[in-house]
Write an enzyme that holds these catalytic residues in place. Structure first.
Site, mmCIF file in Angstrom:
data_model
loop_
_atom_site.group_PDB
_atom_site.id
_atom_site.type_symbol
_atom_site.label_atom_id
_atom_site.label_comp_id
_atom_site.label_asym_id
_atom_site.label_seq_id
_atom_site.Cartn_x
_atom_site.Cartn_y
_atom_site.Cartn_z
ATOM 1 N N LYS A 41 87.849 47.685 125.329
ATOM 2 C CA LYS A 41 87.105 48.017 124.098
ATOM 3 C C LYS A 41 86.784 49.503 124.076
ATOM 4 C CE LYS A 41 82.754 46.614 126.295
ATOM 5 N NZ LYS A 41 81.884 45.443 126.527
ATOM 6 N N ARG A 139 71.923 38.101 123.091
ATOM 7 C CA ARG A 139 72.632 39.056 122.263
ATOM 8 C C ARG A 139 73.547 38.223 121.371
ATOM 9 N NH1 ARG A 139 75.930 43.912 125.170
ATOM 10 N NH2 ARG A 139 77.519 42.285 125.222
ATOM 11 N N HIS A 168 77.939 35.701 128.885
ATOM 12 C CA HIS A 168 77.870 37.081 129.396
ATOM 13 C C HIS A 168 76.529 37.257 130.105
ATOM 14 C CE1 HIS A 168 79.129 41.186 129.666
ATOM 15 N NE2 HIS A 168 78.322 41.682 128.750
ATOM 16 N N ARG A 220 86.370 39.052 133.187
ATOM 17 C CA ARG A 220 86.549 40.076 132.148
ATOM 18 C C ARG A 220 86.055 41.402 132.722
ATOM 19 N NH1 ARG A 220 83.207 36.243 129.585
ATOM 20 N NH2 ARG A 220 81.576 37.848 129.629
ATOM 21 N N TYR A 264 71.609 80.163 123.922
ATOM 22 C CA TYR A 264 70.495 80.073 122.960
ATOM 23 C C TYR A 264 69.151 79.961 123.663
ATOM 24 C CZ TYR A 264 73.971 78.987 119.345
ATOM 25 O OH TYR A 264 75.022 79.011 118.472
ATOM 26 N N CYS A 311 75.997 74.485 124.628
ATOM 27 C CA CYS A 311 76.156 74.610 123.173
ATOM 28 C C CYS A 311 77.145 73.561 122.666
ATOM 29 C CB CYS A 311 76.666 75.998 122.813
ATOM 30 S SG CYS A 311 75.673 77.334 123.501
ATOM 31 N N ASP A 313 80.166 73.923 121.470
ATOM 32 C CA ASP A 313 81.555 74.139 121.872
ATOM 33 C C ASP A 313 81.721 74.948 123.157
ATOM 34 O OD1 ASP A 313 83.289 73.008 119.717
ATOM 35 O OD2 ASP A 313 81.982 74.269 118.491
HETATM 36 C C1 LIG Z 1 81.950 44.975 127.852
HETATM 37 C C2 LIG Z 1 82.009 43.545 128.191
HETATM 38 C C3 LIG Z 1 82.580 43.144 129.411
HETATM 39 C C4 LIG Z 1 83.009 44.123 130.469
HETATM 40 O O1 LIG Z 1 81.864 44.702 131.059
HETATM 41 P P1 LIG Z 1 82.010 45.689 132.318
HETATM 42 O O2 LIG Z 1 80.614 45.795 132.815
HETATM 43 O O3 LIG Z 1 82.517 46.975 131.783
HETATM 44 O O4 LIG Z 1 82.942 45.051 133.249
HETATM 45 C C5 LIG Z 1 82.719 41.794 129.637
HETATM 46 N N1 LIG Z 1 82.289 40.879 128.737
HETATM 47 C C6 LIG Z 1 81.717 41.235 127.568
HETATM 48 C C7 LIG Z 1 81.258 40.182 126.625
HETATM 49 C C8 LIG Z 1 81.544 42.580 127.259
HETATM 50 O O5 LIG Z 1 80.953 42.930 126.112
#
Ligand SMILES: *Cc1c(COP(=O)(O)O)cnc(C)c1O
Length: 373
Positions: A41, A139, A168, A220, A264, A311, A313
């Site tokens: 992602k 979430r 998750h 994941r 600055y 800054c 850039d």
């Molecule tokens: C981003 C995400 C992951 C991966 O998380 P990491 O901590 O980068 O491994 C896995 N599952 C879900 C639902 C996520 O949003």
């Protein structure tokens, strides 16, 4: 592939050999039978979605996961045909694309299930879906209480194929395991009522590294494939190699007399006669302004402090202690020079955030140079 670096003033180098190494090392760490989904992602955490996705698949990842439909479409447009799980919400008005592109969609309510089924019926497809259940992160997901009836509802829709159930973790990167154990317990209690569902999954990078009992059918993994640990307290059960370096080059070297200030607001006043180097890299390129008068960069194999405010850039580096400085010298903002290394995690620590934010916010417009032997 040997990169010609001389054509850029700012660039990223992404070492695909290290990505391959990380994916393989992480896969070897999995409990037997668990599959590997590479999380790509947010443009593969800033590293470039299509290239990273292809390399991860080649290294042995079984599938990909992204947050949005748009991110998934980018991968399909790049010719990637592997399974892609869209973990975030999709609009009922977008389901046509999801069906067409054969994406695996996350279903959290009946409305999206119905819309996906309808769109699939129109084209004569059966669309694969995973149900995401909220076991305590609070979430995205369906509640534990509603999950069984949602699953039954999906079973009654003839054009959906329910192939996964997932959750998750909120706290898998912490030392205290209580919350992770509780979420896993809740998830498995639900999962055991649906043994026919092929893929049960829960583990992110932190859980993959620390809790083998969470590996289930698929992990994941995001941050770890990029060679970074999810937090300082996560056990380094797999040794990872950071794949990303961030570089620029010196465009001016000049002297300051004791008492003269830079940038600055003149927030740094030379405490002695000094030599400073100007680099064309600022917060607009992803160098946090919070590193003003705090962070270091690497030049000629040595650490050199950022002086004055960063800054948009440009930034100014104190190179008084580095002999032989020249315009054109390579400057490493993230990465290694000889024995010295600055990691995204170090920058995150100095700026009160996490390495995820440092790398995922790197501008899409920065040139990405992929290194591979
Ligand atoms: C981003 C995400 C992951 C991966 O998380 P990491 O901590 O980068 O491994 C896995 N599952 C879900 C639902 C996520 O949003």
């Amino acid at each position: 592939m040997l990169a010609n670096k001389s054509q850029h003033l700012q660039w990223m180098e992404i070492d695909l050999d290290k990505l391959v190494y990380n994916v393989k090392a992480l896969r070897n760490h999995l409990t037997k039978g668990a599959k590997f989904s590479a999380v790509v992602k947010k443009n593969a955490y800033g590293c470039g979605a299509a290239t990273i996705a292809k390399a991860a698949l080649k290294a042995g990842a079984d599938s990909l996961a992204v947050h949005s439909l748009e991110e998934a479409m980018v991968l399909r447009q790049a010719g990637i045909t592997s399974p892609i799980l869209v973990m975030g919400p999709i609009l009922t008005t977008e389901v046509k694309h999801a069906v067409e592109q054969r994406l695996v969609c996350t279903v959290v309510d009946r409305e999206i299930a119905r819309a996906l089924s309808k769109a699939s019926e129109k084209s004569g497809d059966v669309t694969e879906v995973h149900v995401k259940v909220d076991t305590g992160l609070h979430r995205f997901g369906t509640s534990l209480e509603d999950a069984p009836s949602l699953i039954s509802y999906i079973y009654r829709l003839s054009n959906l194929g329910l192939t996964g159930l997932y959750t998750h973790f909120s706290s898998a990167d912490e030392i205290d395991r209580t919350q992770t154990k509780l979420q896993l317990y809740r998830f498995l209690k639900l999962a055991k009522d649906f043994p026919e569902i092929e893929l049960m999954h829960a583990a992110n990078s932190a859980a993959t590294l620390q809790f083998p009992e969470t590996h289930l059918d698929v992990v994941r993994v995001g941050i770890a494939i990029y060679g970074l640990y999810p937090s300082v307290s996560v056990k380094k059960t797999v040794s990872l190699k950071p794949i990303l370096s961030l570089k620029t080059r010196v465009v001016r070297v000049h002297s300051l007399k004791i008492g003269e200030g830079v940038s600055y607001g003149l927030t740094w006043i030379a405490p002695r006669d000094s030599v400073v180097a100007l680099v064309p890299f600022g917060y607009g390129h992803g160098l946090p302004r919070l590193l003003s008068n705090r962070g270091d960069v690497l030049i000629r194999g040595r650490r050199a402090p950022i002086r004055g405010v960063v800054c948009m850039d440009q930034s100014i580096i104190d190179v008084t202690h580095i002999p032989g400085m020249q315009v054109g010298d390579e400057v490493t903002i993230i990465g290694r020079q000889g024995d010295e290394e600055i990691t995204a995690s170090e920058i995150a620590g100095l700026t009160n955030t996490i390495n995820y934010e440092i790398i995922s916010r790197l501008p899409a417009a920065l040139p990405r140079i992929y290194l591979q032997k």
